[in-house]
Design an enzyme around this catalytic site. Structure first.
Site, PDB file in Angstrom:
ATOM      1  N   PRO A   2       6.211   3.342   8.081  1.00 29.85           N
ATOM      2  CA  PRO A   2       5.088   3.295   7.139  1.00 29.85           C
ATOM      3  C   PRO A   2       5.451   3.970   5.821  1.00 29.85           C
ATOM      4  CG  PRO A   2       4.369   3.997   9.313  1.00 29.85           C
ATOM      5  CD  PRO A   2       5.865   3.992   9.339  1.00 29.85           C
ATOM      6  N   GLU A   3       5.159   3.270   4.734  1.00 26.82           N
ATOM      7  CA  GLU A   3       5.448   3.817   3.411  1.00 26.82           C
ATOM      8  C   GLU A   3       4.137   3.999   2.658  1.00 26.82           C
ATOM      9  OE1 GLU A   3       8.745   1.716   1.587  1.00 26.82           O
ATOM     10  OE2 GLU A   3       9.651   1.341   3.548  1.00 26.82           O
ATOM     11  N   LYS A  60       4.095   9.849   1.593  1.00 25.72           N
ATOM     12  CA  LYS A  60       3.813   9.246   2.895  1.00 25.72           C
ATOM     13  C   LYS A  60       3.090  10.223   3.830  1.00 25.72           C
ATOM     14  CE  LYS A  60       8.253   7.936   2.937  1.00 25.72           C
ATOM     15  NZ  LYS A  60       9.528   7.359   3.416  1.00 25.72           N
TER      16      LYS A  60
END
Length: 358
Positions: A2-3, A60
């Site tokens: 996940p960014e 993030k």
């Protein structure tokens, strides 16, 4: 992994659905690898009875500001995700877990919370690389305090960006992945913005022109905003984005009819289009020099290992000779002498046979 877009979509979902509500129930998984620096019982006690004031993010990392400290922070790692029962959240395929009403919360849930209106949310992590912490001031404590400007919320001015890059000899892909330089950009975003800006991932940051820097900043903003606009659902990203094809096999990956090649840059698998992303001559020379230096270092290391191996063998032979008993030498000598006549006989017989044939 996940960014920024995936984490921002999760933050917005929490903000829209959970802010202003009180946590009445909480369950924390007994996973010390993910629940970092705090016991599950202490984390649970810190959340129950508290009202969620806001959902915040940098890079993030996400955290909930409650009506009193301490506050829970969520570092998503490789597969962290926020799920809100009955609410659509980010669709990041590597974070996805199958959740049904019968299987809620998921077996991968690390923190589960029920709010005073009955709404429930859960932070899941099936790969166990995420980190959940409890801190008093997230922005002044690591890892959040160590992050560079947020790629979405804290846009860098072109002159400032160009000046910073001019002092960096690092390949631009590696620099974009450095969260202390700019936070929120991960592997797929770095590949995408470099492709959109037509910049080779191994281009030295200091070799980029001011025009390159301006284009790159523009692409960073556009790619992140477009990703968030479609809920970070990669299946809805534009067809002309390289990220749509980077999971295909080498030799079979194409974007807009152009071949995608894969290299390692910044320690990560990197997709780029050589036809459009050209490496400058100065960066080529630096890359060649770097490879030569690495090759020389590898050769030196191999020579040292071979030398050590030879010394070990010599030492082993000396040790064997020293450990031999006198009777062993006598036996060896007798055995050797007993073989000699047979050898001579064989040689003589050979010559006789030759003479007979002639």
């Amino acid at each position: 992994m996940p960014e920024l877009p995936e984490v921002e979509v999760a933050r917005r979902a929490l903000e829209e659905n959970c802010v202003g509500k009180r946590i009445v129930k909480c369950t924390v998984d007994e996973d010390s690898k993910v629940i970092d620096g705090v016991s599950p019982s202490d984390l649970q006690s810190a959340l129950v009875g508290k009202t969620i004031v806001s959902a915040l993010r940098k890079g993030k990392n996400l955290w909930l500001r409650l009506d009193s400290p301490p506050f829970p922070t969520f570092q998503f790692g490789m597969a962290g995700a926020i799920y809100i029962k009955g609410i659509e959240t980010a669709k990041y395929k590597r974070s996805a877990v199958n959740i049904t009403d019968e299987d809620w919360p998921s077996k991968y849930s690390k923190v589960f919370a029920q709010l005073d209106d009955g709404l429930e949310f859960s932070f899941t992590d099936k790969r166990r690389f995420a980190k959940i912490r409890l801190v008093h001031d997230p922005e002044s404590e690591p890892p959040i305090s160590e992050l560079g400007p947020d790629a979405l919320k804290e846009p860098i001015k072109v002159d400032e960006f160009a000046n910073a890059l001019s002092q960096k000899k690092t390949p631009i892909k590696a620099l974009l992945l450095d969260q202390s330089f700019i936070s929120g950009i991960g592997n797929w975003i770095a590949d995408e913005v470099l492709y959109q800006a037509r910049i080779h991932p191994m281009e030295k940051a200091s070799d980029l022109s001011k025009e390159n820097c301006e284009t790159l900043l523009k692409c960073i903003k556009e790619v992140i905003e477009k990703a968030i606009a479609v809920g970070a659902d990669s299946s809805q990203y534009p067809d002309e984005w390289i990220v749509r094809y980077r999971d295909q096999k080498p030799g079979k990956a194409f974007v807009e009819g152009r071949k995608i090649e894969f290299i390692t840059a910044g320690g990560r698998t990197t997709a780029f289009v050589p036809e459009l992303q050209k490496l400058s001559s100065s960066s080529k020379a630096a890359s060649s020099k770097s490879r030569k230096s690495k090759s020389d270092a590898d050769d030196e290391k191999e020579a040292q290992e071979n030398s050590k191996s030879d010394k070990d063998k010599d030492s082993s032979r000396v040790a064997k000779r020293k450990s031999k008993k006198p009777e062993d030498d006598d036996a060896t000598q007798k055995k050797s002498s007993s073989k000699k006549p047979a050898i001579k006989e064989s040689v003589a017989l050979g010559f006789n046979l030759k003479n007979d044939v002639l």
